[in-house]
Enzyme design. Sequence first.
Site, PDB file in Angstrom:
ATOM      1  N   GLU A   1     -11.396   5.905  34.258  1.00 40.80           N
ATOM      2  CA  GLU A   1     -10.184   6.656  33.946  1.00 40.80           C
ATOM      3  C   GLU A   1      -9.054   6.202  34.864  1.00 40.80           C
ATOM      4  O   GLU A   1      -9.170   6.302  36.095  1.00 40.80           O
ATOM      5  CB  GLU A   1     -10.404   8.157  34.142  1.00 40.80           C
ATOM      6  CG  GLU A   1     -11.305   8.816  33.122  1.00 40.80           C
ATOM      7  CD  GLU A   1     -11.375  10.326  33.326  1.00 40.80           C
ATOM      8  OE1 GLU A   1     -11.417  11.036  32.308  1.00 40.80           O
ATOM      9  OE2 GLU A   1     -11.378  10.796  34.468  1.00 40.80           O
ATOM     10  N   CYS A   2      -7.970   5.732  34.302  1.00 43.16           N
ATOM     11  CA  CYS A   2      -6.744   5.373  35.017  1.00 43.16           C
ATOM     12  C   CYS A   2      -7.029   4.360  36.132  1.00 43.16           C
ATOM     13  O   CYS A   2      -7.125   3.164  35.871  1.00 43.16           O
ATOM     14  CB  CYS A   2      -6.034   6.609  35.532  1.00 43.16           C
ATOM     15  SG  CYS A   2      -4.286   6.309  35.937  1.00 43.16           S
TER      16      CYS A   2
END
Length: 438
Positions: free
Chosen positions: A317-318
Amino acid sequence: MNGFVLGGVSSGVGKTVATLSIIQALEDAGHEVQPAKAGPDFIDPSHHEAIAGRPSRTLDLWLCGADGLRRNYRRGEGDVCVVEGVMGLYDGDGSSTAMVAEALDLPVVLVVDAKAGMESVAATALGFREYADTIGRDIEVAGVVAQRAHGGRHEQGIRDALPDDLAYFGRIPPNDDLEIPDRHLGLEMGGEAALPRAALREAAESLEAERLAAVASEPPTPESPAPSAASAEPVDATIAVASDAAFCFRYPATLERFRERAEIVTFSPVAGDPVPDADAVYLPGGYPELHTAELESAGTLAELGNLAADGFPVLGECGGLMAMSQSLTTAAGERHEMAGILPADVTMHDRYQALDHVELEAVEGTLTADAGETIRGHEFHYSSADVDGDARFAFETVRGDGIDGDHDGLTEYDSLGTYVHVHVESGAFDRFLERVEG
Protein backbone atom coordinates in the site's frame (compact mmCIF):
# COMPACT_ATOMS: atom_id res chain seq x y z
CA MET A 1 -16.67 3.55 26.96
CA ASN A 2 -17.68 7.21 26.99
CA GLY A 3 -16.01 9.65 24.64
CA PHE A 4 -15.97 13.06 23.02
CA VAL A 5 -14.64 14.55 19.79
CA LEU A 6 -12.10 17.37 19.60
CA GLY A 7 -13.07 19.44 16.57
CA GLY A 8 -11.00 22.32 15.26
CA VAL A 9 -12.18 25.58 13.74
CA SER A 10 -9.66 24.92 10.94
CA SER A 11 -6.60 22.94 10.02
CA GLY A 12 -3.49 24.09 11.86
CA VAL A 13 -5.36 25.27 14.95
CA GLY A 14 -3.44 22.90 17.22
CA LYS A 15 -5.80 19.92 17.55
CA THR A 16 -3.01 17.40 18.01
CA VAL A 17 -1.32 19.38 20.78
CA ALA A 18 -4.72 19.90 22.43
CA THR A 19 -5.48 16.19 22.13
CA LEU A 20 -2.17 15.18 23.70
CA SER A 21 -2.58 17.72 26.51
CA ILE A 22 -6.10 16.47 27.24
CA ILE A 23 -4.93 12.85 27.25
CA GLN A 24 -2.26 13.84 29.76
CA ALA A 25 -4.76 15.79 31.90
CA LEU A 26 -7.22 12.89 32.00
CA GLU A 27 -4.52 10.37 32.83
CA ASP A 28 -3.16 12.62 35.58
CA ALA A 29 -6.71 12.68 36.96
CA GLY A 30 -6.75 8.87 37.12
CA HIS A 31 -8.59 8.03 33.87
CA GLU A 32 -7.68 5.30 31.37
CA VAL A 33 -7.67 7.09 28.02
CA GLN A 34 -8.30 5.53 24.62
CA PRO A 35 -7.16 7.88 21.83
CA ALA A 36 -8.75 7.90 18.39
CA LYS A 37 -8.54 9.85 15.14
CA ALA A 38 -11.55 11.01 13.12
CA GLY A 39 -9.86 10.45 9.78
CA PRO A 40 -7.51 8.17 7.86
CA ASP A 41 -4.28 9.68 9.21
CA PHE A 42 -1.39 7.55 10.50
CA ILE A 43 0.84 10.30 11.90
CA ASP A 44 -1.37 11.95 14.54
CA PRO A 45 -2.27 8.51 15.97
CA SER A 46 1.44 7.76 16.42
CA HIS A 47 1.63 10.79 18.76
CA HIS A 48 -1.50 9.62 20.58
CA GLU A 49 0.08 6.22 21.20
CA ALA A 50 3.34 7.77 22.40
CA ILE A 51 1.46 9.56 25.20
CA ALA A 52 -1.47 7.23 25.95
CA GLY A 53 0.51 4.00 25.67
CA ARG A 54 -2.12 2.25 23.52
CA PRO A 55 -2.88 2.29 19.78
CA SER A 56 -5.17 5.03 18.52
CA ARG A 57 -8.40 3.87 16.82
CA THR A 58 -9.17 4.95 13.24
CA LEU A 59 -12.69 6.39 12.97
CA ASP A 60 -13.36 7.32 9.34
CA LEU A 61 -16.92 7.13 8.02
CA TRP A 62 -15.84 6.65 4.38
CA LEU A 63 -13.40 3.86 5.20
CA CYS A 64 -15.48 2.07 7.83
CA GLY A 65 -19.17 2.96 7.43
CA ALA A 66 -21.32 3.93 10.41
CA ASP A 67 -21.43 0.46 11.94
CA GLY A 68 -17.73 -0.01 11.25
CA LEU A 69 -17.05 3.18 13.18
CA ARG A 70 -18.96 1.83 16.16
CA ARG A 71 -17.28 -1.56 15.97
CA ASN A 72 -13.82 -0.02 15.78
CA TYR A 73 -14.65 2.37 18.64
CA ARG A 74 -15.71 -0.58 20.80
CA ARG A 75 -12.40 -2.35 20.18
CA GLY A 76 -10.78 0.35 22.29
CA GLU A 77 -9.91 0.13 25.96
CA GLY A 78 -10.25 2.54 28.84
CA ASP A 79 -13.00 4.65 30.36
CA VAL A 80 -12.68 7.83 28.24
CA CYS A 81 -12.11 8.02 24.50
CA VAL A 82 -10.61 11.24 23.11
CA VAL A 83 -11.23 11.51 19.36
CA GLU A 84 -9.06 14.02 17.52
CA GLY A 85 -10.84 15.55 14.54
CA VAL A 86 -9.54 16.17 11.02
CA MET A 87 -9.23 19.63 9.40
CA GLY A 88 -11.98 22.01 10.51
CA LEU A 89 -15.09 20.55 12.16
CA TYR A 90 -17.26 20.67 9.05
CA ASP A 91 -14.60 20.19 6.37
CA GLY A 92 -14.63 17.13 4.10
CA ASP A 93 -17.38 15.46 2.09
CA GLY A 94 -16.37 11.85 2.66
CA SER A 95 -15.90 11.83 6.41
CA SER A 96 -15.78 15.18 8.19
CA THR A 97 -15.26 15.44 11.94
CA ALA A 98 -18.90 16.51 12.28
CA MET A 99 -20.03 13.43 10.32
CA VAL A 100 -18.03 11.15 12.62
CA ALA A 101 -19.38 12.88 15.75
CA GLU A 102 -22.93 12.52 14.43
CA ALA A 103 -22.49 8.83 13.52
CA LEU A 104 -21.13 8.08 17.00
CA ASP A 105 -23.49 10.50 18.78
CA LEU A 106 -20.56 12.03 20.67
CA PRO A 107 -20.36 15.65 21.91
CA VAL A 108 -17.86 18.01 20.30
CA VAL A 109 -15.31 20.05 22.23
CA LEU A 110 -14.19 22.86 19.93
CA VAL A 111 -10.51 23.83 19.76
CA VAL A 112 -10.32 27.59 19.10
CA ASP A 113 -7.12 29.59 18.56
CA ALA A 114 -7.31 32.33 21.20
CA LYS A 115 -3.92 33.90 20.51
CA ALA A 116 -5.44 37.13 19.21
CA GLY A 117 -9.00 36.91 20.53
CA MET A 118 -11.14 36.91 23.64
CA GLU A 119 -14.85 37.61 23.09
CA SER A 120 -14.29 36.44 19.52
CA VAL A 121 -13.56 32.95 20.85
CA ALA A 122 -17.14 32.83 22.16
CA ALA A 123 -18.51 34.23 18.89
CA THR A 124 -16.63 31.59 16.92
CA ALA A 125 -17.87 28.76 19.12
CA LEU A 126 -21.43 30.03 18.97
CA GLY A 127 -21.25 30.19 15.18
CA PHE A 128 -19.93 26.64 14.93
CA ARG A 129 -22.72 25.40 17.19
CA GLU A 130 -25.47 27.19 15.25
CA TYR A 131 -24.08 26.08 11.87
CA ALA A 132 -24.87 22.45 12.72
CA ASP A 133 -28.59 23.29 12.64
CA THR A 134 -28.16 25.24 9.41
CA ILE A 135 -26.83 22.19 7.55
CA GLY A 136 -28.94 19.63 9.40
CA ARG A 137 -26.14 17.97 11.36
CA ASP A 138 -27.31 16.44 14.64
CA ILE A 139 -24.27 17.24 16.77
CA GLU A 140 -23.73 18.95 20.11
CA VAL A 141 -20.96 21.53 20.41
CA ALA A 142 -20.53 21.31 24.17
CA GLY A 143 -17.84 23.93 24.75
CA VAL A 144 -14.33 25.08 23.97
CA VAL A 145 -10.66 24.55 24.69
CA ALA A 146 -8.78 27.79 24.11
CA GLN A 147 -5.53 27.11 22.25
CA ARG A 148 -2.57 29.46 22.88
CA ALA A 149 -4.47 31.38 25.57
CA HIS A 150 -2.76 33.16 28.43
CA GLY A 151 -4.11 33.10 31.98
CA GLY A 152 -5.41 36.02 34.00
CA ARG A 153 -7.48 38.61 32.18
CA HIS A 154 -7.19 36.78 28.85
CA GLU A 155 -8.63 33.56 30.18
CA GLN A 156 -11.26 35.31 32.28
CA GLY A 157 -12.43 37.29 29.27
CA ILE A 158 -13.02 34.07 27.33
CA ARG A 159 -14.91 32.53 30.24
CA ASP A 160 -17.12 35.58 30.69
CA ALA A 161 -17.97 35.83 27.00
CA LEU A 162 -19.17 32.24 26.62
CA PRO A 163 -22.93 31.72 26.94
CA ASP A 164 -24.08 29.48 29.78
CA ASP A 165 -24.69 26.48 27.49
CA LEU A 166 -21.15 26.51 26.09
CA ALA A 167 -18.67 25.16 28.63
CA TYR A 168 -15.12 26.36 29.12
CA PHE A 169 -12.87 23.31 29.38
CA GLY A 170 -9.60 25.15 29.87
CA ARG A 171 -6.70 26.39 27.80
CA ILE A 172 -3.42 25.36 26.21
CA PRO A 173 -0.87 28.03 27.17
CA PRO A 174 1.64 29.26 24.58
CA ASN A 175 4.77 27.12 24.83
CA ASP A 176 7.49 26.57 22.23
CA ASP A 177 7.99 23.05 23.61
CA LEU A 178 4.46 22.20 22.42
CA GLU A 179 5.47 22.34 18.76
CA ILE A 180 5.75 19.17 16.67
CA PRO A 181 8.11 19.34 13.66
CA ASP A 182 6.54 18.59 10.30
CA ARG A 183 7.57 17.36 6.86
CA HIS A 184 5.78 16.08 3.76
CA LEU A 185 2.64 14.08 4.64
CA GLY A 186 2.29 16.01 7.92
CA LEU A 187 3.93 15.99 11.32
CA GLU A 188 6.91 13.83 12.18
CA MET A 189 5.96 10.49 13.74
CA GLY A 190 5.36 10.20 17.47
CA GLY A 191 8.36 7.95 17.96
CA GLU A 192 10.60 10.60 16.42
CA ALA A 193 9.20 13.79 17.93
CA ALA A 194 7.13 12.99 21.00
CA LEU A 195 6.26 16.09 23.00
CA PRO A 196 8.06 16.47 26.35
CA ARG A 197 6.01 15.13 29.26
CA ALA A 198 6.89 18.17 31.37
CA ALA A 199 5.41 20.54 28.78
CA LEU A 200 2.29 18.40 28.43
CA ARG A 201 1.81 18.24 32.20
CA GLU A 202 2.15 22.01 32.40
CA ALA A 203 -0.56 22.37 29.76
CA ALA A 204 -2.67 19.75 31.51
CA GLU A 205 -2.79 21.88 34.64
CA SER A 206 -4.73 24.52 32.68
CA LEU A 207 -7.39 22.02 31.56
CA GLU A 208 -10.50 20.96 33.45
CA ALA A 209 -10.07 17.19 33.21
CA GLU A 210 -13.09 16.10 35.22
CA ARG A 211 -15.37 18.46 33.34
CA LEU A 212 -14.13 16.96 30.10
CA ALA A 213 -14.67 13.43 31.41
CA ALA A 214 -18.18 14.35 32.56
CA VAL A 215 -19.26 15.63 29.14
CA ALA A 216 -18.30 12.33 27.42
CA SER A 217 -21.06 9.96 26.31
CA GLU A 218 -21.30 6.42 24.93
CA PRO A 219 -22.01 5.75 21.23
CA PRO A 220 -24.89 3.49 20.14
CA THR A 221 -24.17 -0.18 19.51
CA PRO A 222 -23.56 -1.33 15.92
CA GLU A 223 -26.73 -2.37 14.13
CA SER A 224 -25.10 -5.24 12.25
CA PRO A 225 -22.10 -7.56 12.65
CA ALA A 226 -18.94 -7.00 10.65
CA PRO A 227 -19.33 -7.96 6.96
CA SER A 228 -16.54 -10.49 7.41
CA ALA A 229 -18.04 -12.11 10.52
CA ALA A 230 -19.41 -15.06 8.58
CA SER A 231 -15.98 -15.90 7.20
CA ALA A 232 -13.86 -14.92 10.17
CA GLU A 233 -12.68 -18.45 10.96
CA PRO A 234 -8.92 -18.86 11.28
CA VAL A 235 -7.00 -19.50 8.08
CA ASP A 236 -3.89 -21.61 7.68
CA ALA A 237 -1.56 -18.74 6.80
CA THR A 238 1.37 -16.77 8.12
CA ILE A 239 1.65 -13.13 7.08
CA ALA A 240 5.01 -11.35 7.17
CA VAL A 241 4.49 -7.64 7.87
CA ALA A 242 7.24 -5.12 7.11
CA SER A 243 7.69 -2.93 10.18
CA ASP A 244 10.32 -0.22 10.49
CA ALA A 245 10.81 3.50 9.83
CA ALA A 246 10.12 3.00 6.10
CA PHE A 247 6.97 0.91 6.60
CA CYS A 248 5.07 2.36 9.56
CA PHE A 249 1.62 3.33 8.20
CA ARG A 250 -0.82 0.61 9.17
CA TYR A 251 -4.08 0.69 11.08
CA PRO A 252 -4.22 -1.18 14.41
CA ALA A 253 -7.34 -3.00 13.22
CA THR A 254 -5.39 -4.52 10.31
CA LEU A 255 -2.83 -6.18 12.54
CA GLU A 256 -5.60 -7.20 14.95
CA ARG A 257 -7.44 -8.97 12.13
CA PHE A 258 -4.26 -10.70 10.96
CA ARG A 259 -3.70 -11.98 14.51
CA GLU A 260 -7.34 -13.05 14.88
CA ARG A 261 -7.32 -15.18 11.74
CA ALA A 262 -3.69 -16.08 11.00
CA GLU A 263 -0.13 -16.03 12.25
CA ILE A 264 1.90 -12.84 11.94
CA VAL A 265 5.64 -12.20 11.89
CA THR A 266 7.41 -8.87 11.39
CA PHE A 267 10.65 -7.97 9.66
CA SER A 268 12.64 -4.86 8.72
CA PRO A 269 13.64 -4.31 5.08
CA VAL A 270 15.65 -1.24 6.16
CA ALA A 271 17.75 -3.39 8.51
CA GLY A 272 18.20 -6.05 5.83
CA ASP A 273 16.20 -8.77 7.59
CA PRO A 274 15.63 -11.82 5.40
CA VAL A 275 12.06 -12.35 4.25
CA PRO A 276 10.48 -14.59 6.91
CA ASP A 277 9.08 -18.03 6.18
CA ALA A 278 5.49 -17.04 5.44
CA ASP A 279 2.62 -17.42 2.98
CA ALA A 280 2.55 -13.75 1.95
CA VAL A 281 4.07 -10.34 2.69
CA TYR A 282 2.26 -7.13 3.55
CA LEU A 283 4.22 -3.92 2.87
CA PRO A 284 2.38 -1.03 4.57
CA GLY A 285 2.89 2.59 3.66
CA GLY A 286 5.41 4.87 5.30
CA TYR A 287 8.55 6.68 4.22
CA PRO A 288 10.61 4.49 1.85
CA GLU A 289 11.77 7.72 0.17
CA LEU A 290 13.69 8.62 3.34
CA HIS A 291 15.49 5.26 3.38
CA THR A 292 16.19 4.59 -0.29
CA ALA A 293 19.93 3.94 0.13
CA GLU A 294 19.40 1.45 2.95
CA LEU A 295 16.58 -0.32 1.09
CA GLU A 296 18.66 -0.59 -2.06
CA SER A 297 21.76 -1.94 -0.32
CA ALA A 298 20.19 -4.13 2.38
CA GLY A 299 19.11 -6.89 0.00
CA THR A 300 15.66 -7.62 1.46
CA LEU A 301 13.77 -5.99 -1.42
CA ALA A 302 15.86 -7.83 -4.00
CA GLU A 303 15.08 -11.11 -2.23
CA LEU A 304 11.40 -10.18 -2.14
CA GLY A 305 11.48 -9.47 -5.88
CA ASN A 306 12.88 -12.93 -6.59
CA LEU A 307 10.25 -14.57 -4.41
CA ALA A 308 7.43 -12.62 -6.07
CA ALA A 309 8.64 -13.71 -9.51
CA ASP A 310 8.17 -17.31 -8.33
CA GLY A 311 4.54 -16.60 -7.33
CA PHE A 312 4.95 -15.51 -3.71
CA PRO A 313 2.11 -13.02 -2.94
CA VAL A 314 3.11 -9.49 -1.93
CA LEU A 315 0.55 -6.81 -1.03
CA GLY A 316 1.81 -3.22 -0.90
CA GLU A 317 0.00 0.00 0.00
CA CYS A 318 1.39 3.39 -1.08
CA GLY A 319 4.93 3.21 0.35
CA GLY A 320 4.67 -0.54 -0.22
CA LEU A 321 3.82 0.09 -3.88
CA MET A 322 6.86 2.39 -4.11
CA ALA A 323 9.13 -0.32 -2.68
CA MET A 324 7.67 -2.91 -5.07
CA SER A 325 8.48 -0.78 -8.10
CA GLN A 326 11.52 -1.00 -10.35
CA SER A 327 13.06 2.20 -9.02
CA LEU A 328 12.43 5.11 -6.67
CA THR A 329 13.82 8.56 -7.50
CA THR A 330 13.98 11.05 -4.65
CA ALA A 331 12.96 14.71 -4.93
CA ALA A 332 16.70 15.50 -5.13
CA GLY A 333 16.96 13.37 -8.27
CA GLU A 334 18.74 10.35 -6.77
CA ARG A 335 17.59 7.07 -8.36
CA HIS A 336 17.59 3.84 -6.35
CA GLU A 337 16.70 0.30 -7.32
CA MET A 338 13.72 -1.23 -5.54
CA ALA A 339 12.24 -4.75 -5.55
CA GLY A 340 11.39 -4.78 -9.25
CA ILE A 341 8.10 -6.61 -8.74
CA LEU A 342 5.86 -4.05 -10.45
CA PRO A 343 6.45 -2.54 -13.91
CA ALA A 344 6.72 1.06 -12.70
CA ASP A 345 9.29 3.70 -11.86
CA VAL A 346 8.35 6.02 -8.99
CA THR A 347 9.44 9.65 -8.57
CA MET A 348 9.05 11.89 -5.52
CA HIS A 349 7.80 15.49 -5.91
CA ASP A 350 7.86 18.61 -3.77
CA ARG A 351 4.04 18.85 -3.76
CA TYR A 352 1.51 16.16 -3.03
CA GLN A 353 0.15 14.34 -6.08
CA ALA A 354 -3.08 13.02 -4.59
CA LEU A 355 -5.17 13.54 -1.45
CA ASP A 356 -8.70 12.21 -1.24
CA HIS A 357 -11.05 9.52 -0.12
CA VAL A 358 -11.09 6.87 -2.83
CA GLU A 359 -13.43 4.25 -4.25
CA LEU A 360 -12.09 1.48 -6.46
CA GLU A 361 -13.92 -1.11 -8.59
CA ALA A 362 -12.10 -4.36 -9.32
CA VAL A 363 -11.92 -5.17 -13.03
CA GLU A 364 -10.47 -8.60 -12.28
CA GLY A 365 -10.04 -10.80 -9.25
CA THR A 366 -7.04 -9.80 -7.17
CA LEU A 367 -5.59 -10.24 -3.67
CA THR A 368 -8.10 -7.90 -2.02
CA ALA A 369 -11.25 -8.05 -4.16
CA ASP A 370 -13.29 -10.18 -6.55
CA ALA A 371 -14.08 -8.85 -10.02
CA GLY A 372 -16.86 -6.24 -9.83
CA GLU A 373 -16.42 -5.56 -6.11
CA THR A 374 -15.77 -2.05 -4.84
CA ILE A 375 -13.60 -1.04 -1.92
CA ARG A 376 -13.17 2.33 -0.26
CA GLY A 377 -9.92 3.79 0.96
CA HIS A 378 -7.74 6.88 1.20
CA GLU A 379 -4.78 8.23 -0.79
CA PHE A 380 -2.17 10.81 0.17
CA HIS A 381 1.20 10.71 -1.56
CA TYR A 382 3.95 12.93 -2.90
CA SER A 383 5.11 10.45 -5.52
CA SER A 384 3.96 9.52 -9.01
CA ALA A 385 4.39 6.21 -10.83
CA ASP A 386 5.43 5.98 -14.48
CA VAL A 387 4.11 2.57 -15.55
CA ASP A 388 5.21 0.40 -18.46
CA GLY A 389 2.93 0.17 -21.46
CA ASP A 390 1.98 -3.45 -20.75
CA ALA A 391 1.17 -2.86 -17.07
CA ARG A 392 -2.01 -4.49 -15.76
CA PHE A 393 -4.35 -2.67 -13.38
CA ALA A 394 -6.69 -4.48 -11.01
CA PHE A 395 -8.97 -1.50 -10.29
CA GLU A 396 -10.72 1.37 -12.00
CA THR A 397 -11.03 4.52 -9.89
CA VAL A 398 -14.65 5.47 -9.21
CA ARG A 399 -13.40 8.30 -7.01
CA GLY A 400 -9.84 9.52 -6.55
CA ASP A 401 -6.68 9.66 -8.65
CA GLY A 402 -5.15 6.24 -8.16
CA ILE A 403 -2.00 5.60 -10.16
CA ASP A 404 -2.82 7.20 -13.53
CA GLY A 405 -6.05 9.08 -12.84
CA ASP A 406 -8.29 6.24 -13.99
CA HIS A 407 -6.77 3.10 -12.51
CA ASP A 408 -5.08 1.74 -9.40
CA GLY A 409 -3.71 -1.58 -8.26
CA LEU A 410 -0.72 -2.63 -10.35
CA THR A 411 -0.68 -6.40 -10.50
CA GLU A 412 2.17 -8.68 -11.52
CA TYR A 413 2.71 -12.39 -10.80
CA ASP A 414 0.50 -12.99 -7.72
CA SER A 415 1.27 -9.58 -6.19
CA LEU A 416 -0.61 -6.29 -5.93
CA GLY A 417 0.53 -2.73 -5.26
CA THR A 418 -1.86 0.17 -4.76
CA TYR A 419 -1.62 3.82 -3.77
CA VAL A 420 -4.75 3.39 -1.65
CA HIS A 421 -4.82 2.59 2.06
CA VAL A 422 -7.86 0.54 3.08
CA HIS A 423 -9.31 -0.33 6.47
CA VAL A 424 -10.13 -3.85 7.64
CA GLU A 425 -13.83 -2.89 7.65
CA SER A 426 -13.66 -2.84 3.82
CA GLY A 427 -13.24 -6.62 3.86
CA ALA A 428 -10.10 -6.32 1.71
CA PHE A 429 -7.76 -7.84 4.28
CA ASP A 430 -10.08 -10.78 4.92
CA ARG A 431 -10.05 -11.54 1.21
CA PHE A 432 -6.25 -11.23 1.24
CA LEU A 433 -5.98 -13.78 4.06
CA GLU A 434 -8.31 -16.19 2.29
CA ARG A 435 -6.44 -15.83 -1.03
CA VAL A 436 -3.05 -16.71 0.47
CA GLU A 437 -4.14 -19.50 2.81
CA GLY A 438 -1.59 -22.31 2.68
